[in-house]
Design an enzyme around this catalytic site. Structure first.
Site, PDB file in Angstrom:
ATOM      1  CD  GLU A 209      62.306  47.076  -8.556  1.00  0.00           C
ATOM      2  OE1 GLU A 209      62.344  46.977  -9.797  1.00  0.00           O
ATOM      3  OE2 GLU A 209      63.249  46.768  -7.816  1.00  0.00           O
TER       4      GLU A 209
ATOM      5  CB  THR B 274      58.467  56.063  12.465  1.00  0.00           C
ATOM      6  OG1 THR B 274      57.922  56.482  13.715  1.00  0.00           O
ATOM      7  CG2 THR B 274      59.948  56.418  12.403  1.00  0.00           C
TER       8      THR B 274
ATOM      9  CE  LYS C   5      60.564  55.654  16.315  1.00  0.00           C
ATOM     10  NZ  LYS C   5      61.735  56.543  16.172  1.00  0.00           N
TER      11      LYS C   5
ATOM     12  NE  ARG D 150      59.306  47.371  13.919  1.00  0.00           N
ATOM     13  CZ  ARG D 150      59.548  48.250  14.905  1.00  0.00           C
ATOM     14  NH1 ARG D 150      60.450  49.204  14.745  1.00  0.00           N
ATOM     15  NH2 ARG D 150      58.914  48.158  16.043  1.00  0.00           N
TER      16      ARG D 150
HETATM   17  C1  LIG Z   1      62.894  56.444  15.471  1.00  0.00           C
HETATM   18  C2  LIG Z   1      63.501  57.608  14.776  1.00  0.00           C
HETATM   19  C3  LIG Z   1      63.982  57.513  13.465  1.00  0.00           C
HETATM   20  C4  LIG Z   1      64.177  56.214  12.722  1.00  0.00           C
HETATM   21  O1  LIG Z   1      63.169  55.340  12.635  1.00  0.00           O
HETATM   22  P1  LIG Z   1      63.464  53.802  12.231  1.00  0.00           P
HETATM   23  O2  LIG Z   1      62.165  53.327  11.726  1.00  0.00           O
HETATM   24  O3  LIG Z   1      63.958  53.129  13.466  1.00  0.00           O
HETATM   25  O4  LIG Z   1      64.508  53.799  11.166  1.00  0.00           O
HETATM   26  C5  LIG Z   1      64.415  58.670  12.843  1.00  0.00           C
HETATM   27  N1  LIG Z   1      64.392  59.844  13.468  1.00  0.00           N
HETATM   28  C6  LIG Z   1      63.975  59.969  14.747  1.00  0.00           C
HETATM   29  C7  LIG Z   1      63.994  61.308  15.393  1.00  0.00           C
HETATM   30  C8  LIG Z   1      63.542  58.844  15.446  1.00  0.00           C
HETATM   31  O5  LIG Z   1      63.148  58.973  16.710  1.00  0.00           O
END
Ligand SMILES: *Cc1c(COP(=O)(O)O)cnc(C)c1O
Length: 450
Positions: free
Chosen positions: A63, A240, A243, A249
């Site tokens: 933390e 993120t 992606k 993740r």
């Molecule tokens: C995927 C996404 C998120 C959230 O990501 P998570 O890791 O699933 O919480 C936020 N904003 C946009 C535009 C996204 O496409």
């Protein structure tokens, strides 16, 4: 089948101690590598990212931030998080990075918490036009804490050269002027065109609002230099790491130095407890990979594949929202192909044929978000596995065949077999029968340059 359970983790063999979980992980590995992964928000991470995620760093409480932790024993963890921050700021040319958000949703929540008071107005994209749940969905905590107003895309025109369904900046300006938001959010979860930060910046300046750019989807395309960077234009950029950026993740926030303290305090202790330092290490690995020239080639190839995919899907009789794509995804309007076919049914039928994708609302969808009239398809993952424009044309034809003959079991079974051979020829991990393949090489732990 002799598949490794998970690749790259030195701890994989210990899963044998829990056969139930080991079996499920193996089954999921088989699913990921024997069916087509076309979910636009997914990718195949490198063995190095998997190894960091499966490391002893998960044991450590940390933390706080490097140099100021609430627990002892963080000398090495500090170096890891420093490295991740340094690589993130170098990769994106940002002044400050916070690499602790557990997800993209948390990164967005942290920014709202940092920049807004409860009840403040936020202008973001309409959910049914491509906005994310954290952009003010009634089902999200964001809509309870802040007042969201929205903009959308222009209507379709039917004109091939100017198809419409692009962000309506007149509307952004009009709503900004009438609603006086404290924050404008750019970014989308289902928009296949380039999003530039500048027009949003101009409008934000006209109304005295701050600008957040949610780059969850295009982060890898921005890092790879194929999409314009919002860094230095927007006040804050969230993204993120899993992606198009192809990391573990998780989420991250980039901002100017003057907002660093606010953003850091909003992530911890504002929103989260102990950071996931094993994931932070994996983020560092992914940022390092994204700096290599191969990654720029990958990003170009992702877009090239999406364009080929879009052209082939059009030829199959599908209407594409906005007429095509500039990024890694296509949004298909199923109504022109078959007015009876819903996104829900299409997703289910394709799943049975080994083609994994998700139903999605299209702008002004007459059907509910649970049923929908659209499909969202992405090329980020199968590009990592080595597929190119030729394979995208094959996949588009398989999708057309499956959906046209969706009640014919032999067709679904035949497509399933074709999908299986295609995936075997382009393995995400390891090599294809005969030694080919261009995904992650397990021997060297790196992608083969294409
Ligand atoms: C995927 C996404 C998120 C959230 O990501 P998570 O890791 O699933 O919480 C936020 N904003 C946009 C535009 C996204 O496409």
């Amino acid at each position: 089948m002799g598949h490794p359970v998970t690749t790259g983790s030195p701890f994989t063999r210990w899963l044998e101690a829990d056969p139930e979980v080991a079996r499920l992980v193996t089954e999921e590995y088989d699913r990921q590598t024997s069916t087509l992964q076309l979910i636009a928000s997914e990718n195949f991470t490198s063995p190095a990212v998997l190894a960091a995620t499966g490391s002893v760093l998960t044991n450590k409480y940390a933390e706080g931030y490097p140099g100021s932790r609430y627990y002892g024993g963080n000398r090495i963890i500090d170096e890891i998080e420093e490295l991740a921050r340094r690589r993130a700021t170098a990769l994106f040319g940002a002044e400050h990075a916070n690499v602790q958000p557990h997800s993209g949703a948390n990164a967005n929540l942290a920014v709202y918490h940092a920049l807004l008071e409860p009840g403040d107005t936020v202008l973001a994209m309409r959910l049914d036009h491509g906005g994310h749940l954290t952009h003010g969905s009634p089902a999200s905590v964001t809509s309870r804490n802040w007042r969201f107003v929205s903009y959308g895309v222009t209507p379709p025109t039917g004109d091939e050269d100017h198809p419409g369904e692009v962000i309506d900046f007149d509307q952004v300006r009009d709503v900004a002027k009438s609603e006086q938001p404290r924050l404008i959010v750019a970014g989308s979860t289902a928009y296949s065109r380039t999003i530039e930060a500048e027009p949003f910046r101009q409008i934000a300046d006209e109304v005295g609002a701050r600008l957040m750019f949610d780059a969850a989807h295009p982060a890898g395309l921005i890092a790879g230099g194929v999409h314009p960077s919002p860094v230095g234009v927007a006040d804050v950029v969230t993204f993120t790491t899993h992606k198009t950026l192809r990391g573990p993740r998780g989420g991250a926030v980039l901002c100017r130095a003057d907002l660093a303290k606010k953003v850091d305090g909003a992530v911890f202790p504002g929103l989260q407890g102990g950071p996931l330092e094993h994931v932070v290490a994996a983020k560092a690995v992914a940022f390092g990979e994204a700096m290599a020239p191969e990654f720029a080639r990958y990003a170009r190839r992702v877009v090239e594949n999406a364009k080929a995919f879009a052209a082939a899907l059009s030829a199959e009789g599908f209407r594409l929202v906005s007429g095509g794509t500039d990024n890694h995804m296509v949004l298909v309007d199923l109504r022109a192909f078959d007015p009876e076919l819903t996104g829900k049914t299409a997703q289910e039928v394709l799943d049975r044929a080994g083609i994994t994708c998700n139903r999605n609302t299209i702008p002004d969808d007459p059907r509910s978000p649970f049923v929908t009239s659209g499909l969202r398809l992405g090329t980020a993952a199968e590009t990592t596995a080595g597929m190119g424009p030729d394979q995208m044309a094959v996949v588009a034809a398989l999708i057309g065949r499956t959906l046209r003959r969706r009640d014919d079991e032999p067709t679904l079974a035949a497509v399933r077999e074709e999908v299986r051979s295609l995936c075997a020829a382009f393995p995400a991990y390891g090599s294809a029968p005969g030694g080919g393949g261009s995904g992650w090489s397990l021997e060297r732990g790196t992608a083969r340059p294409r």
